[in-house]
Scaffold this motif. Structure first.
Motif, mmCIF file in Angstrom:
data_model
loop_
_atom_site.group_PDB
_atom_site.id
_atom_site.type_symbol
_atom_site.label_atom_id
_atom_site.label_comp_id
_atom_site.label_asym_id
_atom_site.label_seq_id
_atom_site.Cartn_x
_atom_site.Cartn_y
_atom_site.Cartn_z
ATOM 1 N N GLY A 1 0.892 -0.894 0.187
ATOM 2 C CA GLY A 1 0.056 -0.036 0.268
ATOM 3 C C GLY A 1 0.826 1.208 -0.079
ATOM 4 O O GLY A 1 0.137 2.386 -0.015
ATOM 5 N N ALA A 2 2.233 1.168 -0.015
ATOM 6 C CA ALA A 2 3.136 2.195 -0.020
ATOM 7 C C ALA A 2 2.993 3.143 -1.241
ATOM 8 O O ALA A 2 3.415 4.429 -1.439
ATOM 9 N N GLY A 3 2.622 2.447 -2.458
ATOM 10 C CA GLY A 3 2.751 3.207 -3.741
ATOM 11 C C GLY A 3 3.592 2.535 -4.469
ATOM 12 O O GLY A 3 4.099 3.501 -5.507
ATOM 13 N N LYS A 4 4.012 1.383 -4.641
ATOM 14 C CA LYS A 4 4.951 0.503 -5.487
ATOM 15 C C LYS A 4 4.694 0.559 -7.096
ATOM 16 O O LYS A 4 5.326 0.999 -7.917
ATOM 17 N N GLU A 5 3.286 0.276 -7.179
ATOM 18 C CA GLU A 5 2.913 0.182 -8.495
ATOM 19 C C GLU A 5 2.503 1.788 -9.193
ATOM 20 O O GLU A 5 2.997 1.911 -10.249
ATOM 21 N N VAL B 1 18.627 -1.156 -10.741
ATOM 22 C CA VAL B 1 18.509 -0.086 -9.959
ATOM 23 C C VAL B 1 17.626 -0.262 -8.831
ATOM 24 O O VAL B 1 16.194 -0.411 -9.170
ATOM 25 N N PRO B 2 17.941 -0.143 -7.543
ATOM 26 C CA PRO B 2 17.045 -0.386 -6.398
ATOM 27 C C PRO B 2 16.341 0.849 -6.107
ATOM 28 O O PRO B 2 16.864 1.788 -6.108
ATOM 29 N N LEU B 3 14.891 0.853 -5.866
ATOM 30 C CA LEU B 3 14.063 1.886 -5.574
ATOM 31 C C LEU B 3 13.309 1.700 -4.378
ATOM 32 O O LEU B 3 12.505 0.670 -4.434
ATOM 33 N N ARG B 4 13.409 2.566 -3.548
ATOM 34 C CA ARG B 4 12.517 2.141 -2.088
ATOM 35 C C ARG B 4 11.374 3.255 -1.977
ATOM 36 O O ARG B 4 11.775 4.265 -2.043
ATOM 37 N N VAL B 5 10.122 2.774 -1.725
ATOM 38 C CA VAL B 5 8.918 3.756 -1.519
ATOM 39 C C VAL B 5 8.834 3.780 -0.048
ATOM 40 O O VAL B 5 8.525 2.696 0.717
ATOM 41 N N PRO B 6 8.889 4.865 0.545
ATOM 42 C CA PRO B 6 8.741 4.916 2.092
ATOM 43 C C PRO B 6 7.461 4.928 2.392
ATOM 44 O O PRO B 6 6.469 4.962 1.813
ATOM 45 N N SER B 7 7.408 4.315 3.647
ATOM 46 C CA SER B 7 6.004 3.895 4.274
ATOM 47 C C SER B 7 5.377 5.255 4.762
ATOM 48 O O SER B 7 5.940 6.422 4.862
#
Length: 463
Positions: A173-177, A304-310
């Protein structure tokens, strides 16, 4: 990325003429002179558009027969029919069988190019509308002004045009899509399809047919294209990729390396041009150590790693997000818009949101629809569900009937300041700088006040 157009005509001069016109405009082309080679070329790799002659001498099927075969397999591919012996009846039959348009020979190159552009644009719009209906209007932008989400947007702007594979991590639910769609929209493949496969919802036995498709019988019946083929020329998102069976992981490694694969039951390798993005809410390094995820697949996906914060990592975005969701819910339901009071906002910012933005959106919709009282009254903290309100700062639960009048002024003021600053610290995740900015104090002065009142902060994200 350039659109690929399949040109089918029994006259070599006509094929070369059309190819030259299209290539001068930047299109890629493939050629076929009869029905068998046309259908074979179509099945080997789905084109963006087909230009198809009605009369094909010495061919097993005429143009209308090929059109029906194409429409039976992939009705989303637009087809332009051409003929030097056209009649109104032929044109009507072509349109009835799904052709986009009908052009008579000899044709002007400008006329052909105009119809091609319109057909490709109509196909793109139809694909986007179908996606919106299927997915109920997915978000197209990561919303917020916090440093954490601004950094993610900046990373997306840099990686999107590169064409590199990206592994997007973050809680459910953090917004990865949403991040994946932003990458696609800002890439050179933006005009191509965006296809998402949720690995967490598939039964293990269905993975390969969903990925690679099914060959079917020799006459094409029973054929079904997989997501790799449907995403040709665009982007494929493997969502929750950690749930992919280990057996399938080995096959997707080869498909990523060769940009080709075989449909189930088939012997011919299908060539595709697809950018693959992956998303996960798990630690893939742990999964590799446990033998549940292939290390070679990880390194192919995580270029390329990408992290979407909670959401709890960017609490300052919560008021804007909540109001945006309320506005959308009011529009969709035809209800008057309600605002959020200050105490409700503080309570929302104090909650940890295990479901992230998705949970916040659902709550705002529910509040707007189910909330009693005047439709213009603001939503207050006491109206929030207990699961959200139970973690609210003490100040928000202050009992107005408490015997505060029995306290001396200094003790009453210290009690209020203690509860107020505890509430604001919790609201901003312990960040001293942001708390000081909100309450209107210098950072050093706030530190002294907290020490005086005995209020502690864990300095999470303090700046």
């Amino acid at each position: 990325m350039a659109h690929e157009i399949l040109i089918v005509d029994d006259e070599p001069d006509i094929r070369l003429l059309i190819e030259g016109i299209l290539r001068d405009e930047g299109y890629e082309t493939r050629l076929a002179g009869d029905s068998d080679s046309a259908i074979s070329a179509f099945r080997a790799r789905r084109p963006s558009l087909v230009i198809l002659d009605v009369w094909l001498q010495g061919s097993r099927l005429d143009g209308l027969g090929i059109l029906q075969a194409i429409q039976g397999e992939e009705p989303g591919v637009p087809t332009i029919m051409i003929s030097g012996h056209g009649t109104i009846e032929t044109a009507v039959a072509a349109l009835q069988h799904g052709a986009y348009d009908f052009i008579e020979k000899p044709f002007q190159s400008d006329r052909l190019l105009l119809v091609v552009r319109r057909a490709l644009e109509a196909s793109r719009l139809a694909r986007e509308n179908a996606e919106l209906r299927l997915r109920a209007g997915p978000e197209a932008m990561l919303f917020g002004d916090s440093p954490a989400i601004a950094a993610v947007r900046n990373q997306i702007e840099r990686v999107a045009p590169s064409g590199s594979r990206v592994l997007i991590s973050g809680a459910a639910g953090a917004g990865k899509e949403v991040a994946a769609r932003m990458i696609h929209a800002r890439s050179r493949r933006a005009e191509g399809p965006f296809v998402a496969l949720n690995c967490a919802t598939l039964a293990p036995g269905r993975f390969e047919e969903e990925l690679f498709g099914i060959e079917g019988t020799a006459d094409g019946s029973g054929r079904r294209t997989g997501v790799l083929e449907r995403a040709h020329g665009g982007t494929l998102l493997l969502d929750e990729v950690a749930d992919m069976p280990i057996e399938t992981q080995g096959k997707i490694v080869r498909a990523l390396q060769d940009q080709s694969f075989e449909r189930l039951g088939g012997a011919t390798r299908v060539k595709v041009d697809v950018r693959v993005l992956a998303a996960t809410n798990r630690d893939l390094q742990e999964a590799i150590a446990a033998g549940r995820f292939r290390e070679d697949l990880y390194y192919r996906l995580a270029v390329v790693p990408l992290r979407v914060p909670s959401l709890r990592e960017r609490r300052e975005d919560i008021p804007g997000l909540a109001r945006m969701f309320l506005h959308r819910a009011a529009e969709n339901a035809g209800l008057p818009l309600r605002d959020l009071s200050g105490d409700a906002i503080a309570a929302l910012q104090s909650y940890d949101w295990p479901g992230n933005s998705r949970e916040l959106r659902n709550l705002m919709e529910r509040l707007l629809i189910m909330m009693p009282g005047n439709g213009t009254d603001p939503i207050r903290a006491e109206m929030l569900p207990p699961s959200v309100g139970q973690g609210a700062p003490t100040l928000l639960k202050f009992d107005p009937a408490a015997d505060v009048m029995g306290l001396p002024l200094r003790e009453a003021r210290d009690l209020f300041e203690t509860q107020y600053l505890q509430a604001q610290l919790l609201r901003f995740g312990g960040n001293i700088s942001r708390t000081a900015g909100f309450v209107g104090m210098e950072r050093s002065a706030l530190h002294r006040k907290l020490k005086q009142l005995g209020v502690t902060s864990d300095e999470r994200g303090a700046g």
